[in-house]
Design a protein around this motif. Structure first.
Motif, mmCIF file in Angstrom:
data_model
loop_
_atom_site.group_PDB
_atom_site.id
_atom_site.type_symbol
_atom_site.label_atom_id
_atom_site.label_comp_id
_atom_site.label_asym_id
_atom_site.label_seq_id
_atom_site.Cartn_x
_atom_site.Cartn_y
_atom_site.Cartn_z
ATOM 1 N N ALA A 119 0.956 -1.093 0.157
ATOM 2 C CA ALA A 119 0.055 0.070 -0.126
ATOM 3 C C ALA A 119 0.982 1.374 -0.100
ATOM 4 O O ALA A 119 0.326 2.405 -0.028
ATOM 5 N N LEU A 120 2.134 1.077 0.109
ATOM 6 C CA LEU A 120 3.130 2.230 0.310
ATOM 7 C C LEU A 120 3.636 2.546 -0.952
ATOM 8 O O LEU A 120 4.165 1.964 -1.851
ATOM 9 N N ARG A 121 3.664 4.044 -1.080
ATOM 10 C CA ARG A 121 4.508 4.598 -1.977
ATOM 11 C C ARG A 121 5.521 5.514 -1.349
ATOM 12 O O ARG A 121 5.007 6.707 -0.909
ATOM 13 N N VAL A 122 6.701 5.367 -1.448
ATOM 14 C CA VAL A 122 7.727 6.452 -0.792
ATOM 15 C C VAL A 122 8.530 7.366 -2.092
ATOM 16 O O VAL A 122 9.260 6.617 -2.849
ATOM 17 N N PRO A 123 7.910 8.552 -2.322
ATOM 18 C CA PRO A 123 8.592 9.097 -3.345
ATOM 19 C C PRO A 123 10.192 9.404 -3.333
ATOM 20 O O PRO A 123 10.670 9.640 -2.296
ATOM 21 N N PRO A 124 10.754 9.600 -4.338
ATOM 22 C CA PRO A 124 12.239 9.621 -4.441
ATOM 23 C C PRO A 124 12.570 11.095 -4.107
ATOM 24 O O PRO A 124 11.866 11.898 -4.426
ATOM 25 N N SER A 125 13.908 11.252 -3.394
ATOM 26 C CA SER A 125 14.468 12.712 -3.411
ATOM 27 C C SER A 125 15.304 12.488 -4.525
ATOM 28 O O SER A 125 16.003 11.491 -4.976
ATOM 29 N N VAL A 126 15.222 13.510 -5.338
ATOM 30 C CA VAL A 126 16.154 13.493 -6.644
ATOM 31 C C VAL A 126 17.202 14.878 -6.515
ATOM 32 O O VAL A 126 16.692 15.697 -6.227
ATOM 33 N N ARG A 127 18.318 14.595 -6.848
ATOM 34 C CA ARG A 127 19.348 15.637 -7.281
ATOM 35 C C ARG A 127 20.154 15.276 -8.071
ATOM 36 O O ARG A 127 20.709 14.359 -8.740
ATOM 37 N N VAL A 132 33.041 25.474 -17.209
ATOM 38 C CA VAL A 132 33.865 24.476 -17.647
ATOM 39 C C VAL A 132 34.695 24.758 -18.949
ATOM 40 O O VAL A 132 34.111 25.533 -19.665
ATOM 41 N N GLU A 133 35.653 24.280 -19.065
ATOM 42 C CA GLU A 133 36.421 24.449 -20.386
ATOM 43 C C GLU A 133 36.152 23.573 -21.417
ATOM 44 O O GLU A 133 35.738 22.529 -21.327
ATOM 45 N N VAL A 134 36.246 24.343 -22.661
ATOM 46 C CA VAL A 134 35.730 23.586 -23.822
ATOM 47 C C VAL A 134 36.791 22.220 -23.907
ATOM 48 O O VAL A 134 37.810 22.439 -23.661
ATOM 49 N N ASN A 135 36.244 21.469 -24.535
ATOM 50 C CA ASN A 135 36.662 20.252 -24.903
ATOM 51 C C ASN A 135 36.894 19.080 -23.823
ATOM 52 O O ASN A 135 37.379 18.107 -23.757
ATOM 53 N N LYS A 136 36.373 19.514 -22.677
ATOM 54 C CA LYS A 136 36.255 18.740 -21.470
ATOM 55 C C LYS A 136 35.106 17.972 -21.486
ATOM 56 O O LYS A 136 34.161 17.984 -22.097
ATOM 57 N N THR A 137 35.089 16.819 -20.580
ATOM 58 C CA THR A 137 33.839 16.070 -20.468
ATOM 59 C C THR A 137 33.264 16.161 -19.054
ATOM 60 O O THR A 137 33.992 16.171 -17.989
ATOM 61 N N VAL A 138 32.140 16.898 -19.018
ATOM 62 C CA VAL A 138 31.414 16.740 -17.683
ATOM 63 C C VAL A 138 30.405 15.781 -17.612
ATOM 64 O O VAL A 138 29.621 15.131 -18.498
ATOM 65 N N ASN A 139 30.452 15.008 -16.487
ATOM 66 C CA ASN A 139 29.627 14.172 -16.007
ATOM 67 C C ASN A 139 28.457 14.500 -15.231
ATOM 68 O O ASN A 139 28.738 15.356 -14.136
ATOM 69 N N PHE A 140 27.212 14.438 -15.446
ATOM 70 C CA PHE A 140 26.161 14.778 -14.659
ATOM 71 C C PHE A 140 25.725 13.542 -14.016
ATOM 72 O O PHE A 140 25.065 12.665 -14.769
ATOM 73 N N THR A 141 25.494 13.543 -12.796
ATOM 74 C CA THR A 141 24.830 12.189 -12.103
ATOM 75 C C THR A 141 23.876 12.732 -11.328
ATOM 76 O O THR A 141 23.341 13.654 -10.789
ATOM 77 N N CYS A 142 22.656 12.046 -11.517
ATOM 78 C CA CYS A 142 21.277 12.064 -11.203
ATOM 79 C C CYS A 142 20.993 11.081 -9.919
ATOM 80 O O CYS A 142 21.181 10.027 -10.144
ATOM 81 N N HIS A 143 21.053 11.455 -8.593
ATOM 82 C CA HIS A 143 20.880 10.574 -7.385
ATOM 83 C C HIS A 143 19.694 10.663 -7.099
ATOM 84 O O HIS A 143 18.983 11.405 -6.891
ATOM 85 N N VAL A 144 18.803 9.312 -7.112
ATOM 86 C CA VAL A 144 17.817 9.077 -7.113
ATOM 87 C C VAL A 144 17.514 8.410 -5.453
ATOM 88 O O VAL A 144 17.838 7.227 -5.716
ATOM 89 N N LYS A 145 17.005 8.846 -4.586
ATOM 90 C CA LYS A 145 17.362 8.182 -3.287
ATOM 91 C C LYS A 145 15.853 7.772 -2.611
ATOM 92 O O LYS A 145 14.806 8.435 -2.662
ATOM 93 N N GLU A 146 15.764 6.858 -1.772
ATOM 94 C CA GLU A 146 14.954 6.256 -0.635
ATOM 95 C C GLU A 146 13.361 6.276 -1.497
ATOM 96 O O GLU A 146 12.689 7.066 -0.979
ATOM 97 N N PHE A 147 13.161 5.527 -2.511
ATOM 98 C CA PHE A 147 12.018 5.472 -2.986
ATOM 99 C C PHE A 147 11.348 3.908 -2.725
ATOM 100 O O PHE A 147 12.100 2.916 -2.643
ATOM 101 N N TYR A 148 10.019 3.944 -2.956
ATOM 102 C CA TYR A 148 9.468 2.506 -3.006
ATOM 103 C C TYR A 148 8.029 2.744 -3.654
ATOM 104 O O TYR A 148 7.540 3.685 -3.413
ATOM 105 N N PRO A 149 7.771 1.668 -4.474
ATOM 106 C CA PRO A 149 8.379 0.582 -5.062
ATOM 107 C C PRO A 149 9.443 0.855 -6.032
ATOM 108 O O PRO A 149 9.741 2.167 -6.254
#
Ligand SMILES: *[C@@H]1O[C@H](CO)[C@@H](O)[C@H](O)[C@H]1NC(C)=O
Ligand SMILES: *[C@@H]1O[C@H](CO)[C@@H](O)[C@H](O)[C@H]1NC(C)=O
Ligand SMILES: *[C@@H]1O[C@H](CO)[C@@H](O)[C@H](O)[C@H]1NC(C)=O
Ligand SMILES: *[C@@H]1O[C@H](CO)[C@@H](O)[C@H](O)[C@H]1NC(C)=O
Ligand SMILES: *[C@@H]1O[C@H](CO)[C@@H](O)[C@H](O)[C@H]1NC(C)=O
Length: 397
Positions: free
Chosen positions: A246-254, A263-280
């Motif tokens: 019966a439970l839905r715990v919504p995620p925290s997202v950042r 950022v300087e040109v020609n570099k590679t930037v990684n963006f990470t999406c942290h999705v935490k504490e969710f159910y189901p």
């Protein structure tokens, strides 16, 4: 007067004798409507559906000539349960062929078998077969066990802090006295009295009991039990509901970038999406570059935390070009095919024509990620430190 009294006094013992003879004579029994030679010792028998009913009947003398039968009910609406002529598939004699013991066993008892049973001996008479009424019958009451309780939750999941109703149902029982107890993780929970109603087209009852609970984040591991007690049961029957259903715990997202902005040109930037504490655990993550969906190669599966919740990281890398200055990267999380949660980060690109000091001017404005500020502060400190060392060294030179 005295003379007329004497014959009456003398007649009294004769009347008594006659009454006694009438009482004892089999023919007189028929008139009185009773057959005292038939013994049905059981007054009341309680039996449970599916079990075998044991009905005892004995005769004080052999009944060769007179047929014996078991009837259910008396008068109109009586039913022959057993006789020596017919076929009665559920009935067997306890002592087959006996002329004195007419006890029977009725297998696979049903609720419809409730009633008063009479063991009778037919008697030939000029008017045909007569059935003298036995002294008493055996009153049979049939009980039925409730079906295994079924526990069901709400049709939609709810968040922590919201209330949900859990319902327990069981049917097929008789008599109607039934009690229901609710437990959450073995601790009793108060609920309203069960709702008991007769079942459609059946002589039994059904019940429904509902409990209302306020959900908590840690209910992922909680169990709700419905315990049903009935006179037919030696131990209560238990239905279980897993509250996580019966439970839905919504995620925290950042969203976090791995390089400080700009950022300087020609570099590679990684963006990470942290999705935490969710159910189901069913989440669908999509990345947008401005408004265009991005292709994400490595899709990771959610990982279960010790609390039973889930977490997930998703990463995109961006090859930095000047045209991407000001682009917005959005992580969209659709949880449980319901709500969508999104966070975004903006990519700022360092102007290659204005090095070094130029970075100062744009500090604090550039990174708009949710955690960007922390990174900016670290960057600021680092640059300031570097500048001081540079100035210090130049001063010494
Ligand atoms: C039936 O009941 C009688 C006494 O009421 C008992 O002696 C007998 O063993 C029972 N028979 C069965 C098969 O249960
Ligand atoms: C049983 O019912 C039948 C008719 O249904 C009736 O003729 C008979 O007399 C009844 N017997 C007794 C013992 O009530
Ligand atoms: C970026 O890379 C391209 C080719 O790989 C090169 O021509 C250009 O000078 C580089 N720009 C910078 C700022 O390093
Ligand atoms: C960015 O992610 C890639 C893998 O996608 C990894 O190889 C690379 O080292 C990461 N870059 C940084 C700066 O963390
Ligand atoms: C990117 O945009 C910011 C703000 O509009 C600007 O200050 C910066 O010079 C731009 N960078 C490049 C490489 O054009």
């Amino acid at each position: 007067m005295g003379v007329t009294m004497i014959p009456e006094m003398q007649a009294l013992p004769l009347v008594c004798l006659m009454l006694l003879l009438l009482w004892r004579a089999p023919g007189a029994d028929a008139q009185a409507g009773q057959d005292s030679e038939v013994h049905q010792p059981q007054d009341k028998v309680v039996v449970t559906v599916g079990e075998t009913l044991n009905l005892t009947c004995t005769m004080s003398y052999s009944s060769y000539a007179a047929p014996v039968a078991w009837l259910k009910g008396w008068g109109s609406g009586n039913k022959t349960v057993y006789d020596q002529k017919g076929s009665f598939p559920r009935v067997t004699r306890v002592v087959s062929e006996s002329n004195t013991d007419y006890s029977i066993l009725i297998r696979d008892v049903r609720l419809e078998d409730t009633g008063t049973y009479y063991c009778v001996r037919f008697r030939k008479s000029v008017r045909g077969d007569e059935v003298p009424r036995p002294e008493k019958g055996t009153e049979v009451s049939v009980q039925a066990k409730p079906t295994h309780p079924v526990v069901s939750g709400p049709s939609h999941r709810a968040r922590p802090g919201q209330s949900v109703s859990v319902t327990c149902t069981a049917g097929g029982f008789f008599p109607q006295d039934i009690s229901v107890r609710w437990l959450k993780d073995e601790a009793p929970v108060s609920a309203q009295q069960p709702h008991i109603t007769p079942e459609q087209m059946k002589p039994s009852y059904e019940m429904s009991s509902t409990v209302t609970l306020t959900l908590r984040k840690d209910d992922v591991h909680s169990q709700v039990a419905c315990e049903v007690q009935h006179p037919t049961l030696t131990a209560p029957l238990r239905g279980i509901y897993e509250l996580r259903e019966a439970l839905r715990v919504p995620p925290s997202v950042r969203v976090v970038a791995d390089l400080p902005s700009p950022v300087e040109v020609n570099k590679t930037v990684n963006f990470t999406c942290h999705v935490k504490e969710f159910y189901p655990k069913d989440v669908v993550i999509t990345w947008l570059e401005n408004r265009m969906e991005m292709k994400v190669e490595n899709i990771l599966q959610p990982v279960e935390t010790p609390q039973g919740l889930f977490e997930l990281r998703s990463l995109v890398d961006v090859k930095v070009t000047e045209e991407k200055n000001g682009s917005v990267y959005t992580c969209q999380v659709k949880h449980n095919a319901q709500d969508t949660f999104s966070k975004r980060a903006t990519l700022w690109i360092a102007d290659p024509t204005r090095e070094g000091l130029r970075n100062f001017s744009s500090l604090g404005l550039n990174l708009l990620t949710s955690l960007g500020l922390g990174i900016v502060i670290l960057l600021e400190k680092g640059l300031l430190g570097g500048l001081l060392i540079f100035l210090f060294k130049r001063g010494r030179a």
